[in-house]
Design a protein around this motif. Sequence first.
Motif, PDB file in Angstrom:
ATOM      1  N   UNK A  52       0.749  -1.375  -0.006  1.00 41.52           N
ATOM      2  CA  UNK A  52      -0.171   0.034   0.038  1.00 41.52           C
ATOM      3  C   UNK A  52       0.829   1.315  -0.070  1.00 41.52           C
ATOM      4  N   UNK A  53       0.249   2.403  -0.460  1.00 44.02           N
ATOM      5  CA  UNK A  53       1.009   3.828  -0.275  1.00 44.02           C
ATOM      6  C   UNK A  53       0.134   4.506   0.431  1.00 44.02           C
ATOM      7  N   UNK A  54       1.003   5.321   1.414  1.00 47.90           N
ATOM      8  CA  UNK A  54       0.300   6.115   2.244  1.00 47.90           C
ATOM      9  C   UNK A  54       0.944   7.648   2.041  1.00 47.90           C
ATOM     10  N   UNK A  55       0.081   8.534   1.782  1.00 44.66           N
ATOM     11  CA  UNK A  55       0.360   9.977   1.632  1.00 44.66           C
ATOM     12  C   UNK A  55      -0.652  10.896   2.518  1.00 44.66           C
ATOM     13  N   UNK A  56       0.076  10.900   3.840  1.00 44.32           N
ATOM     14  CA  UNK A  56      -0.734  11.652   4.698  1.00 44.32           C
ATOM     15  C   UNK A  56      -0.280  13.176   4.645  1.00 44.32           C
ATOM     16  N   UNK A  57      -1.360  13.980   5.260  1.00 49.28           N
ATOM     17  CA  UNK A  57      -1.182  15.467   5.360  1.00 49.28           C
ATOM     18  C   UNK A  57      -1.341  16.403   4.252  1.00 49.28           C
ATOM     19  N   UNK A  58      -1.833  15.891   2.947  1.00 51.46           N
ATOM     20  CA  UNK A  58      -2.125  16.688   1.882  1.00 51.46           C
ATOM     21  C   UNK A  58      -3.551  16.480   1.738  1.00 51.46           C
ATOM     22  N   UNK A  59      -3.922  17.430   0.693  1.00 52.77           N
ATOM     23  CA  UNK A  59      -5.440  17.380   0.034  1.00 52.77           C
ATOM     24  C   UNK A  59      -5.595  16.114  -0.574  1.00 52.77           C
TER      25      UNK A  59
END
Length: 263
Positions: A52-59
């Motif tokens: 999986x890919x996690x992209x926290x803290x952005x829109x």
Amino acid sequence: MRRAVNFGVPLLAGLLASWTIVAQFDARARVVALAEELHEKIVDRPQFTITAISVPGVSRDLAEQIRVAAFVRLPASSLELDVNAVRERIEALDAVQRARVRALPSGILEIQAVERVPVVVWRAPGGIELLDSGGVRVAEVDSRMRRPDLPLIAGDGAAAHVPEALALLKLADPVGARVRGLVRVGDRRWDLVLDRDQVVKLPEDNPTAALGQVMALEASAEVLKRDVSVIDMRDPARPVLRLTERAVTELKRLKTGKTGEDA
């Protein structure tokens, strides 16, 4: 015996050499196959698998752009993944200032990105763009009304002077509700455009000081509330006020009436 020596010995030597070469290639192939098998066994271990890919803290929109730009096909092995290449692809996005990519033991590829924050709308020659405080493009929009909350700047070269534009807009806060935008003229100076078709022409050098004088006049005499179409501050030592057509007509009428009374 002579024939055997002349033909047999070279033939035997050739056969021995061929056998040796074949044996070497066979041994090398076995070593390569063994190494590949060992590599696959290590790479395919669950603890090295990214699922999986996690992209926290952005829109949400930017997170989706980052996942596409990362170009990582899941499942993937953390041992084979070039995180530097992934980071470079993500930082190539207009909306990303910088990024950090790392594979977590939990099987997640975490991408931490610093999102560029748009502060102005630039009506550029080729379209309408959102710019950050450094004048770097964040995104392109199809209409200025996509971000009515941001101030508008226009003109060639305006993007290279965003910090100065922001300083001028801050000075114009007392009439902020009337400000329509800043126009860069000849990539040399600014015009502050207000509603009612009023324009404040600012000089090339030290435009903030000139606008400060205008704001002082506004505070003391409410000059911008009068029938003035242009306040020309290009020469701060000799400011020029241009009246509206209605004011000029009224002034002529008053002068004519006064002359008639004197006659």
